[in-house]
Design a protein around this motif. Structure first.
Motif, PDB file in Angstrom:
ATOM      1  N   ALA A   1      31.410 -53.766 -25.081  1.00 40.89           N
ATOM      2  CA  ALA A   1      31.319 -52.306 -25.175  1.00 40.89           C
ATOM      3  C   ALA A   1      29.874 -51.846 -25.023  1.00 40.89           C
ATOM      4  N   TYR A   2      29.712 -50.678 -24.401  1.00 44.11           N
ATOM      5  CA  TYR A   2      28.413 -50.008 -24.480  1.00 44.11           C
ATOM      6  C   TYR A   2      28.622 -48.515 -24.329  1.00 44.11           C
ATOM      7  N   VAL A   3      27.635 -47.742 -24.816  1.00 46.65           N
ATOM      8  CA  VAL A   3      27.742 -46.280 -24.693  1.00 46.65           C
ATOM      9  C   VAL A   3      26.423 -45.745 -24.116  1.00 46.65           C
ATOM     10  N   GLY A   4      25.409 -45.604 -24.959  1.00 42.31           N
ATOM     11  CA  GLY A   4      24.135 -45.083 -24.449  1.00 42.31           C
ATOM     12  C   GLY A   4      23.332 -46.151 -23.719  1.00 42.31           C
ATOM     13  N   GLY A   5      23.562 -47.406 -24.064  1.00 42.90           N
ATOM     14  CA  GLY A   5      22.839 -48.517 -23.431  1.00 42.90           C
ATOM     15  C   GLY A   5      21.392 -48.647 -23.894  1.00 42.90           C
ATOM     16  N   THR A   6      20.982 -47.847 -24.887  1.00 38.20           N
ATOM     17  CA  THR A   6      19.567 -47.869 -25.287  1.00 38.20           C
ATOM     18  C   THR A   6      19.166 -49.216 -25.887  1.00 38.20           C
TER      19      THR A   6
ATOM     20  N   MET B   1      20.594 -40.172 -25.590  1.00 42.13           N
ATOM     21  CA  MET B   1      21.481 -41.205 -25.029  1.00 42.13           C
ATOM     22  C   MET B   1      22.154 -42.045 -26.110  1.00 42.13           C
ATOM     23  N   GLY B   2      21.425 -42.343 -27.182  1.00 41.64           N
ATOM     24  CA  GLY B   2      21.911 -43.283 -28.205  1.00 41.64           C
ATOM     25  C   GLY B   2      22.996 -42.654 -29.065  1.00 41.64           C
ATOM     26  N   THR B   3      23.865 -43.512 -29.572  1.00 47.75           N
ATOM     27  CA  THR B   3      24.997 -43.031 -30.371  1.00 47.75           C
ATOM     28  C   THR B   3      24.935 -43.604 -31.789  1.00 47.75           C
ATOM     29  N   ILE B   4      25.628 -42.919 -32.663  1.00 48.37           N
ATOM     30  CA  ILE B   4      25.642 -43.325 -34.064  1.00 48.37           C
ATOM     31  C   ILE B   4      26.342 -44.692 -34.207  1.00 48.37           C
ATOM     32  N   GLY B   5      27.411 -44.886 -33.422  1.00 46.08           N
ATOM     33  CA  GLY B   5      28.150 -46.154 -33.491  1.00 46.08           C
ATOM     34  C   GLY B   5      27.365 -47.306 -32.880  1.00 46.08           C
ATOM     35  N   GLY B   6      26.710 -47.044 -31.738  1.00 44.35           N
ATOM     36  CA  GLY B   6      25.904 -48.092 -31.102  1.00 44.35           C
ATOM     37  C   GLY B   6      24.784 -48.541 -32.032  1.00 44.35           C
ATOM     38  N   ASN B   7      24.230 -47.577 -32.726  1.00 41.73           N
ATOM     39  CA  ASN B   7      23.164 -47.878 -33.684  1.00 41.73           C
ATOM     40  C   ASN B   7      23.677 -48.813 -34.778  1.00 41.73           C
ATOM     41  N   LEU B   8      24.836 -48.490 -35.357  1.00 43.52           N
ATOM     42  CA  LEU B   8      25.379 -49.320 -36.453  1.00 43.52           C
ATOM     43  C   LEU B   8      25.786 -50.703 -35.963  1.00 43.52           C
TER      44      LEU B   8
HETATM   45  C1  LIG Z   1      12.399 -46.790 -27.905  1.00 47.50           C
HETATM   46  C2  LIG Z   1      13.481 -46.823 -28.944  1.00 47.50           C
HETATM   47  C3  LIG Z   1      13.228 -46.324 -30.191  1.00 47.50           C
HETATM   48  C4  LIG Z   1      14.227 -46.338 -31.184  1.00 47.50           C
HETATM   49  N1  LIG Z   1      13.926 -45.855 -32.409  1.00 47.50           N
HETATM   50  C5  LIG Z   1      14.865 -45.868 -33.368  1.00 47.50           C
HETATM   51  C6  LIG Z   1      14.594 -45.376 -34.653  1.00 47.50           C
HETATM   52  O1  LIG Z   1      13.511 -44.902 -34.966  1.00 47.50           O
HETATM   53  N2  LIG Z   1      15.574 -45.431 -35.592  1.00 47.50           N
HETATM   54  C7  LIG Z   1      16.816 -45.934 -35.301  1.00 47.50           C
HETATM   55  O2  LIG Z   1      17.700 -45.958 -36.172  1.00 47.50           O
HETATM   56  N3  LIG Z   1      17.104 -46.407 -34.086  1.00 47.50           N
HETATM   57  C8  LIG Z   1      16.168 -46.373 -33.120  1.00 47.50           C
HETATM   58  N4  LIG Z   1      16.472 -46.848 -31.881  1.00 47.50           N
HETATM   59  C9  LIG Z   1      17.785 -47.402 -31.678  1.00 47.50           C
HETATM   60  C10 LIG Z   1      18.799 -46.351 -31.200  1.00 47.50           C
HETATM   61  O3  LIG Z   1      19.186 -45.548 -32.247  1.00 47.50           O
HETATM   62  C11 LIG Z   1      19.936 -47.080 -30.768  1.00 47.50           C
HETATM   63  O4  LIG Z   1      19.438 -47.687 -29.612  1.00 47.50           O
HETATM   64  C12 LIG Z   1      21.154 -46.272 -30.350  1.00 47.50           C
HETATM   65  O5  LIG Z   1      21.693 -45.491 -31.354  1.00 47.50           O
HETATM   66  C13 LIG Z   1      22.198 -47.256 -29.938  1.00 47.50           C
HETATM   67  O6  LIG Z   1      23.278 -46.547 -29.408  1.00 47.50           O
HETATM   68  P1  LIG Z   1      23.744 -46.832 -27.916  1.00 47.50           P
HETATM   69  O7  LIG Z   1      24.943 -45.982 -27.708  1.00 47.50           O
HETATM   70  O8  LIG Z   1      22.635 -46.665 -26.959  1.00 47.50           O
HETATM   71  O9  LIG Z   1      24.146 -48.362 -28.040  1.00 47.50           O
HETATM   72  P2  LIG Z   1      24.320 -49.439 -26.853  1.00 47.50           P
HETATM   73  O10 LIG Z   1      22.998 -49.963 -26.439  1.00 47.50           O
HETATM   74  O11 LIG Z   1      25.206 -48.881 -25.811  1.00 47.50           O
HETATM   75  O12 LIG Z   1      25.101 -50.578 -27.680  1.00 47.50           O
HETATM   76  C14 LIG Z   1      24.448 -51.253 -28.732  1.00 47.50           C
HETATM   77  C15 LIG Z   1      25.370 -52.354 -29.271  1.00 47.50           C
HETATM   78  O13 LIG Z   1      26.484 -51.786 -29.949  1.00 47.50           O
HETATM   79  C16 LIG Z   1      27.722 -52.187 -29.355  1.00 47.50           C
HETATM   80  N5  LIG Z   1      28.568 -50.988 -29.421  1.00 47.50           N
HETATM   81  C17 LIG Z   1      28.204 -49.717 -29.064  1.00 47.50           C
HETATM   82  N6  LIG Z   1      29.170 -48.857 -29.415  1.00 47.50           N
HETATM   83  C18 LIG Z   1      30.172 -49.589 -29.987  1.00 47.50           C
HETATM   84  C19 LIG Z   1      31.434 -49.255 -30.570  1.00 47.50           C
HETATM   85  N7  LIG Z   1      31.866 -47.980 -30.667  1.00 47.50           N
HETATM   86  N8  LIG Z   1      32.187 -50.243 -31.077  1.00 47.50           N
HETATM   87  C20 LIG Z   1      31.757 -51.542 -31.021  1.00 47.50           C
HETATM   88  N9  LIG Z   1      30.559 -51.919 -30.491  1.00 47.50           N
HETATM   89  C21 LIG Z   1      29.788 -50.933 -29.981  1.00 47.50           C
HETATM   90  C22 LIG Z   1      27.371 -52.667 -27.962  1.00 47.50           C
HETATM   91  O14 LIG Z   1      28.265 -53.680 -27.526  1.00 47.50           O
HETATM   92  C23 LIG Z   1      25.975 -53.242 -28.196  1.00 47.50           C
HETATM   93  O15 LIG Z   1      26.051 -54.542 -28.736  1.00 47.50           O
HETATM   94  C24 LIG Z   1      15.517 -46.853 -30.880  1.00 47.50           C
HETATM   95  C25 LIG Z   1      15.781 -47.357 -29.603  1.00 47.50           C
HETATM   96  C26 LIG Z   1      14.788 -47.348 -28.648  1.00 47.50           C
HETATM   97  C27 LIG Z   1      15.093 -47.887 -27.284  1.00 47.50           C
END
Ligand SMILES: Cc1cc2nc3c(=O)[nH]c(=O)nc-3n(C[C@H](O)[C@H](O)[C@H](O)COP(=O)(O)OP(=O)(O)OC[C@H]3O[C@@H](n4cnc5c(N)ncnc54)[C@H](O)[C@@H]3O)c2cc1C
Length: 267
Positions: free
Chosen positions: A29-34, A108-115
Motif C-alpha cells: 500500500a501507499y498513499v502520499g509516498g512521502t 501529500m502525507g497522510t495520517i495513516g501513512g504516518n502511523l
Molecule cells: C521531509 C520530511 C519531513 C517530515 N517531517 C515530519 C514531522 O515533522 N513529523 C511527522 O510526524 N512526520 C514527518 N514526516 C513524515 C510524514 O508525516 C509521513 O511521511 C506521511 O504522513 C506518511 O504518509 P504517506 O501517505 O506519504 O505514506 P506513504 O509513504 O505512502 O506510506 C508509508 C508507509 O505506510 C504504509 N501505508 C500507508 N497507508 C497505509 C494504510 N492505510 N494501511 C496500511 N499501510 C499503509 C505504506 O505501505 C508504507 O509502508 C516527514 C516526511 C518527510 C519526507
C-alpha cells in the motif's frame, strides 16, 4: 545519493474490495509516498507492486459519530489541520498536523501513512497517544480494533498483518483543554509534548525521544511533577543530541506546555 526508482507494477483501485485484491497479488500500500518513495529512492525498499489507495473513497474523510471523531486513514495532514471538526474535538491533533514537516509533506502525507511507517519522531503518534485513539484495521476477511499503544510497537514496528490496511482512527471528543508543543530545529521534532486534560485528570505524552511516545498521568494539572516524570523517560541519542539533552528538553517543553494550559484555564 538519490537513485532512480526501481521498476514496479502500479495498481490504482477505486474500492476497498479491489484494493484487497491488488494487495493479495503481493502488493504494498501507499498513499502520499512521502516515506515509501523516499525509501525506494534510497534503495532501502524495492516493492514489486505498489497499490495506490488515493482513489479509495471509503478510506478518506473526517466525521463526528456521537462523542467520537472518525478520521479515514488516507486523510492528508493538511485536511486534518484545516478541519473545524478536528479543531473543536481534538485540538492536539490539529496542532500536530499543522506543524509537522513542511507544506509539501502536509499536502501529500497522510495520517495513516504516518502511523503505519511508525517513525519514532511521529507527531501524529504523539498526539494520538495523548488522545487515547483507537484504530480500525481491515483485511479482505474482516476487521479488528486496537488501541494506538497496541498498534505502534516500536521504531518502524506496528501490529499490521500482511493483506491488512489501516482503515480509520477514532478519538474521543475533547472534554478539557489540550496543548501540543514541539522543538523543531530541522523538519522532524527533537521532542514533542502533548498535554490533555480530561475530567480534571492530566495525560502527558512525550514523543520523538524514544522508540515510541511515552505516557505519564497525573490526577490533576496541579499535581504534575516534572521532577518525578523526567527520570522515568527513556531517551535515545542521535544526531540531534544526547539522551541527557533530550530528557532535559522534554522537561523544558512539559513545563512550557503546563504553563500554557494554566494560562488557557485562567490560572
Ligand atoms: C521531509 C520530511 C519531513 C517530515 N517531517 C515530519 C514531522 O515533522 N513529523 C511527522 O510526524 N512526520 C514527518 N514526516 C513524515 C510524514 O508525516 C509521513 O511521511 C506521511 O504522513 C506518511 O504518509 P504517506 O501517505 O506519504 O505514506 P506513504 O509513504 O505512502 O506510506 C508509508 C508507509 O505506510 C504504509 N501505508 C500507508 N497507508 C497505509 C494504510 N492505510 N494501511 C496500511 N499501510 C499503509 C505504506 O505501505 C508504507 O509502508 C516527514 C516526511 C518527510 C519526507
Amino acid at each position: 545519493v538519490i537513485a532512480l526508482l526501481p521498476s514496479f507494477r502500479l495498481s490504482r483501485p477505486t474500492s476497498l474490495s479491489s484494493a484487497f485484491a491488488s494487495l493479495d497479488e503481493d502488493g504494498t500500500a501507499y498513499v502520499g509516498g512521502t516515506e515509501l518513495l523516499a525509501a525506494m529512492h534510497l534503495g532501502l525498499l524495492a516493492p514489486a507492486h505498489l497499490v495506490d489507495l488515493k482513489r479509495v473513497q471509503e478510506l478518506s474523510g473526517i466525521s463526528r459519530r456521537g462523542d467520537r471523531l472518525l478520521i479515514g486513514a488516507t486523510t492528508r495532514h493538511r485536511e486534518v489541520a484545516a478541519s473545524p471538526l478536528v479543531a473543536a474535538s481534538a485540538p492536539v491533533l490539529r496542532l500536530a498536523c499543522s506543524q509537522l514537516g513542511n507544506p509539501r509533506v502536509r499536502s501529500m502525507g497522510t495520517i495513516g501513512g504516518n502511523l503505519c511507517f511508525a517513525d519514532p519522531r511521529s507527531d501524529v503518534s504523539t498526539a494520538l497517544f495523548a488522545l487515547q485513539a483507537s484504530l480500525t484495521l481491515r483485511s479482505a476477511s474482516g476487521q479488528r480494533r486496537l488501541p494506538i499503544d497496541e498498534f505502534v510497537l516500536g521504531a518502524m514496528d506496528v501490529d499490521l498483518e500482511d493483506g491488512e490496511l489501516l482503515e480509520s482512527i477514532e478519538v474521543p471528543v475533547a472534554s478539557g483543554a489540550q496543548v501540543y508543543l514541539r522543538h523543531q530545529p530541522t523538519e522532524y521534532p527533537t521532542v514533542a509534548v502533548a498535554l490533555v486534560l480530561s475530567d480534571g485528570a492530566l495525560r502527558v505524552v512525550v514523543g520523538a525521544i524514544a522508540e515510541r511516545p511515552q505516557v505519564y498521568t497525573a490526577p490533576s494539572l496541579d499535581q504534575l511533577s516534572v521532577d518525578e516524570l523526567l527520570p522515568q523517560l527513556e531517551a535515545m541519542e542521535d544526531l540531534n543530541g544526547s539522551a541527557e539533552y533530550k530528557r532535559h528538553l522534554a522537561g523544558v517543553f512539559v513545563n512550557r506546555a503546563a504553563a500554557a494550559l494554566r494560562e488557557g484555564l485562567g490560572g
